[in-house]
Design a protein around this motif. Structure first.
Motif, short mmCIF file in Angstrom:
data_model
loop_
_atom_site.label_atom_id
_atom_site.label_comp_id
_atom_site.label_asym_id
_atom_site.label_seq_id
_atom_site.Cartn_x
_atom_site.Cartn_y
_atom_site.Cartn_z
N ARG A 153 28.72 57.63 39.83
CA ARG A 153 29.93 57.59 40.64
C ARG A 153 30.46 56.16 40.77
NH1 ARG A 153 29.25 60.56 46.28
NH2 ARG A 153 29.00 62.27 44.78
N ARG A 154 31.78 56.06 40.77
CA ARG A 154 32.42 54.78 41.09
C ARG A 154 33.48 55.00 42.17
NH1 ARG A 154 35.86 50.33 37.50
NH2 ARG A 154 36.36 49.06 39.29
N HIS A 155 33.41 54.23 43.23
CA HIS A 155 34.35 54.33 44.34
C HIS A 155 35.57 53.44 44.10
CE1 HIS A 155 31.85 56.51 47.39
NE2 HIS A 155 30.96 56.20 46.48
N PHE A 156 36.72 53.90 44.55
CA PHE A 156 37.96 53.13 44.49
C PHE A 156 38.56 53.11 45.90
CE2 PHE A 156 37.37 54.22 40.11
CZ PHE A 156 37.94 53.18 39.39
N PRO A 157 38.02 52.24 46.77
CA PRO A 157 38.46 52.25 48.18
C PRO A 157 39.92 51.91 48.38
CG PRO A 157 37.02 50.37 47.74
CD PRO A 157 36.94 51.25 46.55
N ASN A 158 40.52 51.14 47.47
CA ASN A 158 41.93 50.73 47.63
C ASN A 158 42.81 51.34 46.54
OD1 ASN A 158 41.32 48.94 49.86
ND2 ASN A 158 40.43 47.56 48.33
N PHE A 159 42.45 52.54 46.10
CA PHE A 159 43.15 53.14 44.96
C PHE A 159 44.59 53.51 45.31
CE2 PHE A 159 44.43 56.79 42.38
CZ PHE A 159 44.20 56.29 41.11
N HIS A 160 45.47 53.25 44.34
CA HIS A 160 46.85 53.71 44.44
C HIS A 160 47.26 54.24 43.06
CE1 HIS A 160 51.16 53.93 45.06
NE2 HIS A 160 50.95 53.73 46.36
N PRO A 161 47.78 55.47 43.01
CA PRO A 161 48.09 56.09 41.70
C PRO A 161 49.11 55.32 40.88
CG PRO A 161 48.98 57.40 43.52
CD PRO A 161 48.07 56.38 44.13
N ARG A 162 49.90 54.45 41.51
CA ARG A 162 50.88 53.67 40.74
C ARG A 162 50.30 52.37 40.21
NH1 ARG A 162 56.42 54.24 44.42
NH2 ARG A 162 56.62 56.52 44.23
N ASP A 163 49.07 52.06 40.59
CA ASP A 163 48.40 50.86 40.09
C ASP A 163 47.82 51.20 38.71
OD1 ASP A 163 46.58 48.80 39.47
OD2 ASP A 163 46.27 48.35 41.59
N ARG A 164 48.51 50.80 37.67
CA ARG A 164 48.11 51.18 36.30
C ARG A 164 46.74 50.63 35.95
NH1 ARG A 164 52.78 49.54 32.30
NH2 ARG A 164 51.55 50.80 30.85
N GLY A 165 46.43 49.42 36.46
CA GLY A 165 45.12 48.83 36.18
C GLY A 165 43.99 49.67 36.75
N MET A 166 44.16 50.14 37.97
CA MET A 166 43.13 50.98 38.60
C MET A 166 42.99 52.32 37.87
SD MET A 166 43.13 50.65 42.72
CE MET A 166 42.49 49.18 43.52
N VAL A 167 44.10 52.90 37.50
CA VAL A 167 44.06 54.18 36.77
C VAL A 167 43.32 54.00 35.45
CG1 VAL A 167 45.42 55.98 35.64
CG2 VAL A 167 46.13 55.11 37.88
N ARG A 168 43.61 52.89 34.74
CA ARG A 168 42.92 52.62 33.47
C ARG A 168 41.41 52.49 33.69
NH1 ARG A 168 46.67 48.68 32.64
NH2 ARG A 168 45.07 47.06 32.59
N GLN A 169 41.01 51.77 34.75
CA GLN A 169 39.59 51.60 35.04
C GLN A 169 38.93 52.95 35.35
OE1 GLN A 169 38.60 48.54 37.92
NE2 GLN A 169 40.26 47.24 37.21
N ALA A 170 39.64 53.79 36.10
CA ALA A 170 39.09 55.10 36.45
C ALA A 170 38.92 55.97 35.21
CB ALA A 170 40.02 55.80 37.45
N VAL A 171 39.93 55.96 34.35
CA VAL A 171 39.87 56.76 33.12
C VAL A 171 38.73 56.29 32.23
CG1 VAL A 171 41.09 57.21 30.95
CG2 VAL A 171 42.28 57.47 33.14
N ASN A 172 38.60 54.97 32.09
CA ASN A 172 37.53 54.41 31.26
C ASN A 172 36.17 54.80 31.81
OD1 ASN A 172 35.98 52.91 29.51
ND2 ASN A 172 37.12 51.02 29.79
N PHE A 173 36.03 54.71 33.14
CA PHE A 173 34.75 55.03 33.74
C PHE A 173 34.40 56.51 33.53
CE2 PHE A 173 31.86 56.22 37.16
CZ PHE A 173 30.94 55.18 37.11
N ALA A 174 35.39 57.37 33.60
CA ALA A 174 35.12 58.81 33.53
C ALA A 174 34.94 59.32 32.10
CB ALA A 174 36.25 59.58 34.20
N MET A 175 35.66 58.72 31.14
CA MET A 175 35.60 59.33 29.80
C MET A 175 35.31 58.34 28.67
SD MET A 175 39.46 60.01 28.46
CE MET A 175 40.64 58.68 28.17
N GLY A 176 35.22 57.05 28.97
CA GLY A 176 35.05 56.07 27.90
C GLY A 176 33.64 55.55 27.77
N GLN A 177 33.46 54.27 28.12
CA GLN A 177 32.17 53.64 27.91
C GLN A 177 31.09 54.13 28.86
OE1 GLN A 177 33.17 49.45 28.15
NE2 GLN A 177 33.38 49.32 25.93
N SER A 178 31.48 54.57 30.06
CA SER A 178 30.48 54.92 31.05
C SER A 178 29.67 56.17 30.69
CB SER A 178 31.13 55.09 32.43
OG SER A 178 30.15 55.07 33.43
N PRO A 179 30.29 57.31 30.37
CA PRO A 179 29.47 58.45 29.95
C PRO A 179 28.73 58.19 28.64
CG PRO A 179 31.81 58.94 29.67
CD PRO A 179 31.72 57.67 30.45
#
Length: 291
Positions: free
Chosen positions: A214-240
């Motif tokens: 699990r990775r937490h995003f305490p200050n997440f905002h859906p319009r923050d492209r950088g945060m969305v990219r990090q979330a996507v990478n964590f869920a489907m890229g290098q992390s799994p």
């Protein structure tokens, strides 16, 4: 490297496993959720020769060579060999598994090379002349990095910079063009899944890999492209992908112990593991690692 050398004449890097501290509300390791290493950073030694700037002091013999290949510096002791196992197209496989991208799933089930097939399909859709996209060519590397970049959330300028570091020269306009082509082909990865990931985080405050890391995003905002990219990478890229490598590392080590082998794991570079073993054990060790 000499500064990091221990009294036994070897380096002993510390491999940092990714974790998240609920108490401190922060993670350790890379943002992408894979491992890293320090003392020294042995995961990032390039395969390609290093360029030698003129202002670096080097011996005459080294200067005459004109290059240094860091990985050629590792030597196995007498009677031993290094055995390396590198998983095939691991991150596109995790992208297919997590997102259900039909094209990727179909290509893997058919045993095809994803980078070549995505490239062929992208050129076809764009109405460009077909290209054999041979492995090792600049166009193959470009499509490979653009496919991987969808999982990382990498922009064209980042991809171009990475290619230039490896002496592959492609204009930014062309990289942008290919990046757009690949994005349109892999729409489940590039358009649908990021929206799903943002919705998960908005609801739960975190995102998980399929292995429940699990990775937490305490200050997440859906319009923050950088945060969305990090979330996507964590869920489907290098992390799994790293979750799978961790499983492989533990399994291989157990098989070595149970088989009474002297072989031992000495390093990991992303989706690649390295073992030092007596020459007499090479075939058994290679079989275990392949399995």
């Amino acid at each position: 490297l000499e500064k990091e050398m221990w009294s036994d004449g070897k380096i002993h890097p510390r491999f940092l496993q990714w974790y998240f501290s609920e108490k401190e509300r922060k993670g350790s390791g890379t943002r992408t959720g894979r491992s890293s290493s320090s003392g020294p950073n042995a995961q990032n030694y390039l395969r390609n020769p290093l360029k030698l700037p003129d202002n670096v002091e080097l011996s005459t013999s080294t200067r005459a060579l004109g290059k240094i290949v860091i990985r050629d510096m590792w030597c196995a002791p007498e009677g031993y060999s290094f055995v390396k196992a590198d998983s095939s197209q691991l991150e596109p496989r995790t992208m297919a598994m997590v997102t259900g991208e039909p094209l990727l799933v179909e290509m893997f089930n058919a045993g095809k090379n994803v980078y070549r097939e995505v490239g062929r399909m992208a050129l076809e859709r764009a109405g460009e002349p077909p290209d054999p996209i041979g492995k090792g060519t600049a166009v193959y590397e470009l499509f490979k990095r653009c496919v991987l970049g969808q999982g990382y959330g990498a922009f064209p300028n980042t991809i171009q910079e990475q290619m230039e570091k490896d002496d592959i020269w492609v204009s930014l306009d062309r990289v942008t063009e290919i990046h757009t082509m690949v994005s349109s082909v892999l729409s489940q990865v590039t358009q649908v899944f990021p929206l799903q990931a943002a919705a998960y985080i908005h609801r739960d405050g975190y995102i998980e890999t399929v292995y429940h890391r699990r990775r937490h995003f305490p200050n997440f905002h859906p319009r923050d492209r950088g945060m969305v990219r990090q979330a996507v990478n964590f869920a489907m890229g290098q992390s799994p992908g790293f979750d799978i490598i961790k499983h492989i590392i533990l399994r291989v080590a157990r098989e070595f112990r149970q088989g009474g082998l002297l072989a031992r794991m000495i390093g990991q570079i992303h989706d690649e593991i390295m073992v030092l073993c007596p020459d007499a054990e090479i075939h058994r060790v290679a079989g275990i690692m392949r399995d």
